[in-house]
Design a protein around this motif. Sequence first.
Motif, short mmCIF file in Angstrom:
data_model
loop_
_atom_site.label_atom_id
_atom_site.label_comp_id
_atom_site.label_asym_id
_atom_site.label_seq_id
_atom_site.Cartn_x
_atom_site.Cartn_y
_atom_site.Cartn_z
N TYR A 12 21.90 45.03 31.23
CA TYR A 12 22.93 45.00 30.18
C TYR A 12 24.31 45.28 30.80
O TYR A 12 24.40 45.87 31.88
CB TYR A 12 22.61 46.02 29.09
N ASN A 14 26.36 47.47 30.33
CA ASN A 14 26.61 48.89 30.65
C ASN A 14 25.87 49.35 31.90
O ASN A 14 25.90 50.53 32.24
CB ASN A 14 26.21 49.77 29.46
N VAL A 16 22.52 49.25 32.45
CA VAL A 16 21.09 49.57 32.27
C VAL A 16 20.25 48.36 32.65
O VAL A 16 20.42 47.27 32.11
CB VAL A 16 20.78 49.96 30.81
N ALA A 18 17.17 46.71 32.14
CA ALA A 18 16.12 46.80 31.12
C ALA A 18 14.84 46.10 31.54
O ALA A 18 13.75 46.47 31.10
CB ALA A 18 16.62 46.21 29.80
N PRO A 36 6.58 53.23 26.48
CA PRO A 36 7.32 54.26 25.74
C PRO A 36 8.68 53.75 25.29
O PRO A 36 9.11 52.66 25.70
CB PRO A 36 7.46 55.39 26.76
N ASN A 37 9.36 54.50 24.48
CA ASN A 37 10.70 54.12 24.04
C ASN A 37 11.60 53.89 25.25
O ASN A 37 11.57 54.66 26.20
CB ASN A 37 11.32 55.20 23.15
N GLY A 38 12.37 52.83 25.20
CA GLY A 38 13.30 52.55 26.29
C GLY A 38 12.68 51.77 27.43
O GLY A 38 13.33 51.49 28.44
N ALA A 39 11.40 51.39 27.31
CA ALA A 39 10.69 50.71 28.40
C ALA A 39 11.24 49.31 28.67
O ALA A 39 11.13 48.80 29.78
CB ALA A 39 9.20 50.62 28.07
N GLY A 40 11.78 48.68 27.64
CA GLY A 40 12.25 47.30 27.79
C GLY A 40 11.49 46.32 26.91
O GLY A 40 11.68 45.10 27.02
N LYS A 41 10.67 46.83 26.00
CA LYS A 41 9.84 45.97 25.15
C LYS A 41 10.69 45.05 24.28
O LYS A 41 10.50 43.85 24.25
CB LYS A 41 8.92 46.82 24.25
N SER A 42 11.63 45.66 23.54
CA SER A 42 12.44 44.83 22.63
C SER A 42 13.28 43.83 23.40
O SER A 42 13.47 42.69 22.95
CB SER A 42 13.35 45.71 21.77
N THR A 43 13.77 44.23 24.56
CA THR A 43 14.55 43.30 25.39
C THR A 43 13.69 42.09 25.74
O THR A 43 14.13 40.94 25.58
CB THR A 43 15.03 44.01 26.68
N GLN A 82 12.18 44.53 15.36
CA GLN A 82 11.87 45.96 15.21
C GLN A 82 12.50 46.51 13.94
O GLN A 82 11.89 47.31 13.24
CB GLN A 82 12.38 46.73 16.44
P1 ADP Z 1 12.08 49.51 24.00
O1 ADP Z 1 12.07 48.43 23.00
O2 ADP Z 1 10.87 49.51 24.91
O3 ADP Z 1 12.30 50.86 23.40
P2 ADP Z 1 14.63 48.34 24.81
O4 ADP Z 1 14.36 46.98 25.34
O5 ADP Z 1 15.17 48.47 23.44
O6 ADP Z 1 13.30 49.24 25.01
O7 ADP Z 1 15.64 49.07 25.79
C1 ADP Z 1 15.46 49.10 27.21
C2 ADP Z 1 16.65 49.80 27.83
O8 ADP Z 1 17.82 49.01 27.63
C3 ADP Z 1 16.95 51.15 27.21
O9 ADP Z 1 17.43 51.99 28.24
C4 ADP Z 1 18.05 50.84 26.21
O10 ADP Z 1 18.87 51.96 26.01
C5 ADP Z 1 18.80 49.73 26.90
N1 ADP Z 1 19.40 48.78 25.94
C6 ADP Z 1 18.76 48.10 24.96
N2 ADP Z 1 19.60 47.28 24.29
C7 ADP Z 1 20.82 47.46 24.87
C8 ADP Z 1 22.12 46.87 24.65
N3 ADP Z 1 22.32 45.96 23.70
N4 ADP Z 1 23.12 47.29 25.46
C9 ADP Z 1 22.91 48.20 26.42
N5 ADP Z 1 21.72 48.77 26.70
C10 ADP Z 1 20.67 48.41 25.94
#
Ligand code: ADP
Length: 288
Positions: A12, A14, A16, A18, A36-43, A82
């Motif tokens: 991303y 910022n 991160v 992902a 776990p939360n923050g793993a990258g699943k939603s990405t 989500q």
């Molecule tokens: P999960 O769905 O497994 O909880 P995410 O894919 O939402 O994980 O997030 C993976 C990492 O990317 C996390 O560290 C999250 O904070 C970061 N992240 C997710 N979306 C964004 C975004 N739009 N901009 C910056 N960082 C992001």
Amino acid sequence: MKLTIENLSKTYPNGVQALKNVSFTIGKGMFGLLGPNGAGKSTLMRIIATLTEADSGTVTLGDINVLQDKHAVRKVLGYLPQEFGVYPRVKPPELLNHLAILKGVTNKGERKDLIDALLERVNLQEHRKKAISSFSGGMKQRFGIAQALIGNPQLIIVDEPTAGLDPGERNRFYNLLADIGENVIVILSTHIVQDVKELCSNMAIINRGELLFAGKPGDALHDLNGMIWEKSIDKKEMEHYQTQYQLISNKLVSGRPVIHIYSDTHPGNDFQAVPADLEDVFFSKVLL
Ligand code: ADP
Ligand code: MG
């Protein structure tokens, strides 16, 4: 039809990271993406659903190049994000009607039949006159499945659909998903091991953007054969065990911690060998 993910990476703006060079293949049936939360699943889900751009790598669905031919993907995709918001007073048939038009179901009679069939399928017929915003968590998620099923998708993505559901709602939702997963690809992302245990014939585990395992839950369990040891301890001993052993989980049983450790030899000290369960797999991959 198969979904193939190869060397997929995403950072991303910022900074991160992902997803880090993730590769695996998903076939027909229910596939659990556990992390776990923050793993990258939603990405990962959003990239497959063509809503987020990847930096590098390829994703192929049958003969569709997912990262390039977004339009072709959207025609065969059903996606339950989500989090999804709805306008306050909208009722299920209205929203389904609207979404069906967007998905190209242009015939009015056909839409009406479709909406009836979908509401029947997810068991919301009796609630069709209520505002979706007044629904319980389980009802909302069942509505979410109904909208994802418009257009007979070949690929269905559901992102953390069971978070926040009570046990009864979760069970109803499991039955609905299990029913859907027989003929298409269903990817279920979750941080809840029970979801994968009850529903998925194949799975992947990701953490901090990295793929830690992909395969059958049974194979992951087999890999841990003889490595998981259990003991009931006093609360005040916890720190000692944390520092002396490779602790992978602890649960309270009647108020007393029961710990699981990982060890390839007998750890002595009254530990009992126990068969690995999927939680052991998850925590040993993520923590060790
Ligand atoms: P999960 O769905 O497994 O909880 P995410 O894919 O939402 O994980 O997030 C993976 C990492 O990317 C996390 O560290 C999250 O904070 C970061 N992240 C997710 N979306 C964004 C975004 N739009 N901009 C910056 N960082 C992001
Ligand atoms: Mg997520």
